[in-house]
Design a protein around this motif. Structure first.
Motif, PDB file in Angstrom:
ATOM      1  N   ARG A 190       0.992  -1.210   0.095  1.00 12.25           N
ATOM      2  CA  ARG A 190      -0.320   0.052  -0.266  1.00 12.25           C
ATOM      3  C   ARG A 190       0.900   1.055   0.008  1.00 12.25           C
ATOM      4  N   CYS A 191       1.929   1.375   0.685  1.00 16.29           N
ATOM      5  CA  CYS A 191       2.874   2.117   0.614  1.00 16.29           C
ATOM      6  C   CYS A 191       4.120   2.547  -0.464  1.00 16.29           C
ATOM      7  N   LEU A 192       4.547   1.552  -0.374  1.00 12.79           N
ATOM      8  CA  LEU A 192       5.713   1.289  -1.596  1.00 12.79           C
ATOM      9  C   LEU A 192       5.698   1.704  -2.871  1.00 12.79           C
ATOM     10  N   PRO A 193       6.355   2.412  -3.684  1.00 13.22           N
ATOM     11  CA  PRO A 193       6.209   1.924  -5.125  1.00 13.22           C
ATOM     12  C   PRO A 193       5.922   0.438  -5.483  1.00 13.22           C
ATOM     13  N   THR A 194       5.044   0.268  -6.289  1.00 14.67           N
ATOM     14  CA  THR A 194       4.914  -0.721  -6.477  1.00 14.67           C
ATOM     15  C   THR A 194       5.989  -2.158  -6.794  1.00 14.67           C
ATOM     16  N   VAL A 195       7.241  -1.617  -7.430  1.00 17.56           N
ATOM     17  CA  VAL A 195       8.546  -2.873  -7.805  1.00 17.56           C
ATOM     18  C   VAL A 195       8.660  -2.807  -5.964  1.00 17.56           C
ATOM     19  N   LYS A 196       9.195  -2.458  -5.483  1.00 12.76           N
ATOM     20  CA  LYS A 196       9.936  -2.462  -4.062  1.00 12.76           C
ATOM     21  C   LYS A 196       8.700  -3.320  -3.125  1.00 12.76           C
ATOM     22  N   ALA A 197       7.648  -3.317  -3.380  1.00 11.18           N
ATOM     23  CA  ALA A 197       6.708  -3.898  -3.065  1.00 11.18           C
ATOM     24  C   ALA A 197       6.506  -5.455  -3.933  1.00 11.18           C
ATOM     25  N   ALA A 198       6.687  -5.734  -4.794  1.00 13.39           N
ATOM     26  CA  ALA A 198       7.040  -6.277  -5.854  1.00 13.39           C
ATOM     27  C   ALA A 198       8.995  -7.343  -5.237  1.00 13.39           C
ATOM     28  N   ILE A 199       8.868  -6.477  -4.687  1.00 10.88           N
ATOM     29  CA  ILE A 199      10.908  -7.168  -4.515  1.00 10.88           C
ATOM     30  C   ILE A 199      10.112  -7.640  -3.341  1.00 10.88           C
TER      31      ILE A 199
END
Length: 175
Positions: A22-31
């Motif tokens: 919910r809070c990080l850029p999508t790629v960082k959450a995906a990582i």
């Protein structure tokens, strides 16, 4: 969330990943999610529950996460290539003893290296042996460091784009 949902000051993996989604850029959450999947800290049923609880604007892009990425660097590079609609496959077995991080197009291998696993003398030698074996079969090998992906991305991105525009990743391999 308006209040902390318990007495433990350390959140569990599900709460941590929900917050990241919910809070990080999508790629960082995906990582983070792909790392949790790869390390078996998160399993498919939990992933499905996590995604189901997210608003669609987060759920839809994160539905692409995979469990085979072996590093955050690999996830970041693969998601970037996929965002460009470039054909990329992860963890591909190209030779009996050689699995590569990413195969771009038909013949471009991208290995995402970290000091932890690739700086030891034996691993360094093994990496070069694999690179030579791949090159002898027509593959182009590019090794990216964590720093190139996360600290020097603007320069790295331009270099990779230049290589993509030459379309060398679409060459036929020798018979």
């Amino acid at each position: 969330m308006r209040a902390w949902p318990g007495t433990d000051p350390v959140p569990g993996i599900m709460q941590t990943l929900d917050h990241a989604a919910r809070c990080l850029p999508t790629v960082k959450a995906a990582i983070l999610i792909e790392s949790a999947l790869n390390k078996s800290a998160l399993h498919r049923p939990e992933l499905e529950a996590l995604l189901a609880g997210l608003p669609e604007r987060f759920r839809t892009p994160l539905s692409r996460v995979r469990s085979d990425a072996q590093s955050g660097t690999e996830t970041a590079v693969r998601w970037w290539l996929e965002g460009l609609r470039v054909r990329v496959r992860s963890q591909v077995q190209l030779l009996p003893d050689t699995r590569v991080d990413l195969l771009v197009g038909t013949n471009w291998v991208i290995e995402c290296d970290s000091r932890e696993f690739h700086d030891a003398p034996d691993q360094y030698r093994e990496d070069r042996r694999r690179d030579l074996a791949l090159a002898s079969r027509g593959y182009r090998v590019t090794r990216l460091t964590w720093e190139q992906v996360f600290l020097e991305w603007a320069v790295t991105e331009q270099t990779l784009l230049t290589m993509l525009h030459r379309r060398e990743h679409r060459r036929a391999l020798p018979a």
